[in-house]
Design a protein around this motif. Structure first.
Motif, PDB file in Angstrom:
ATOM      1  N   ILE A   2       0.832  -1.199   0.000  1.00  0.00           N
ATOM      2  CA  ILE A   2       0.000   0.000   0.000  1.00  0.00           C
ATOM      3  C   ILE A   2       0.867   1.250   0.000  1.00  0.00           C
ATOM      4  O   ILE A   2       2.044   1.208   0.338  1.00  0.00           O
ATOM      5  CB  ILE A   2      -0.963   0.033   1.205  1.00  0.00           C
ATOM      6  N   LYS A   3       0.231   2.355  -0.390  1.00  0.00           N
ATOM      7  CA  LYS A   3       0.850   3.678  -0.340  1.00  0.00           C
ATOM      8  C   LYS A   3      -0.083   4.580   0.455  1.00  0.00           C
ATOM      9  O   LYS A   3      -1.292   4.366   0.481  1.00  0.00           O
ATOM     10  CB  LYS A   3       1.030   4.226  -1.752  1.00  0.00           C
ATOM     11  N   LEU A   4       0.447   5.607   1.096  1.00  0.00           N
ATOM     12  CA  LEU A   4      -0.385   6.536   1.841  1.00  0.00           C
ATOM     13  C   LEU A   4      -1.374   7.251   0.935  1.00  0.00           C
ATOM     14  O   LEU A   4      -2.418   7.705   1.392  1.00  0.00           O
ATOM     15  CB  LEU A   4       0.478   7.560   2.582  1.00  0.00           C
ATOM     16  N   SER A  57      -6.598   5.363  -1.606  1.00  0.00           N
ATOM     17  CA  SER A  57      -7.824   5.787  -0.929  1.00  0.00           C
ATOM     18  C   SER A  57      -8.241   4.818   0.172  1.00  0.00           C
ATOM     19  O   SER A  57      -8.890   5.209   1.139  1.00  0.00           O
ATOM     20  CB  SER A  57      -8.957   5.949  -1.940  1.00  0.00           C
ATOM     21  N   SER A  58      -7.858   3.558   0.058  1.00  0.00           N
ATOM     22  CA  SER A  58      -8.279   2.559   1.046  1.00  0.00           C
ATOM     23  C   SER A  58      -7.104   2.021   1.864  1.00  0.00           C
ATOM     24  O   SER A  58      -7.163   0.902   2.362  1.00  0.00           O
ATOM     25  CB  SER A  58      -8.991   1.403   0.338  1.00  0.00           C
ATOM     26  N   PHE A  59      -6.055   2.826   2.028  1.00  0.00           N
ATOM     27  CA  PHE A  59      -4.876   2.302   2.720  1.00  0.00           C
ATOM     28  C   PHE A  59      -5.174   1.918   4.171  1.00  0.00           C
ATOM     29  O   PHE A  59      -4.676   0.914   4.666  1.00  0.00           O
ATOM     30  CB  PHE A  59      -3.668   3.242   2.603  1.00  0.00           C
ATOM     31  N   LEU A  60      -6.003   2.700   4.871  1.00  0.00           N
ATOM     32  CA  LEU A  60      -6.308   2.365   6.264  1.00  0.00           C
ATOM     33  C   LEU A  60      -7.136   1.081   6.367  1.00  0.00           C
ATOM     34  O   LEU A  60      -6.902   0.261   7.242  1.00  0.00           O
ATOM     35  CB  LEU A  60      -7.054   3.511   6.949  1.00  0.00           C
TER      36      LEU A  60
END
Length: 93
Positions: free
Chosen positions: A44-46, A49-52
């Motif tokens: 993932i990347k910061l 949109s759905s990283f969390l």
């Protein structure tokens, strides 16, 4: 591989904290991807949109996560994770 890369690999395996790898040549990135590919690595990347949501699911199911292309500042929501603040819920850590 050079001895510097081997030393960094040993540090990653034995570190108490999550490793931060400054990796301009991409060697560490390839190594982590290869090492964790059989364990369901989430990349993932910061900016995703759905990283969390991806991060929460990976933690819940015990999957590894590679957070790529971070800048000098991190999202404040990552602080408890980086500090390894865990709690028991339903008898499970």
């Amino acid at each position: 591989t050079d001895s510097f890369s081997v030393d960094n690999g040993i540090i990653v395996f034995n570190a108490r904290r999550w490793p931060l790898m400054i990796d301009p040549q991409g060697q560490a990135n390839k190594w982590v991807r290869k090492m964790e590919s059989d364990n369901g690595l989430n990349i993932i990347k910061l900016s995703d949109s759905s990283f969390l949501r991806t991060l929460e699911n990976a933690i819940q199911f015990g999957q590894p996560v590679l957070l790529e292309n971070i800048g000098e500042t991190l999202d404040p929501s990552l602080e408890p994770l980086l500090l390894k603040l865990v709690f028991k819920q339903g008898g499970v850590n």
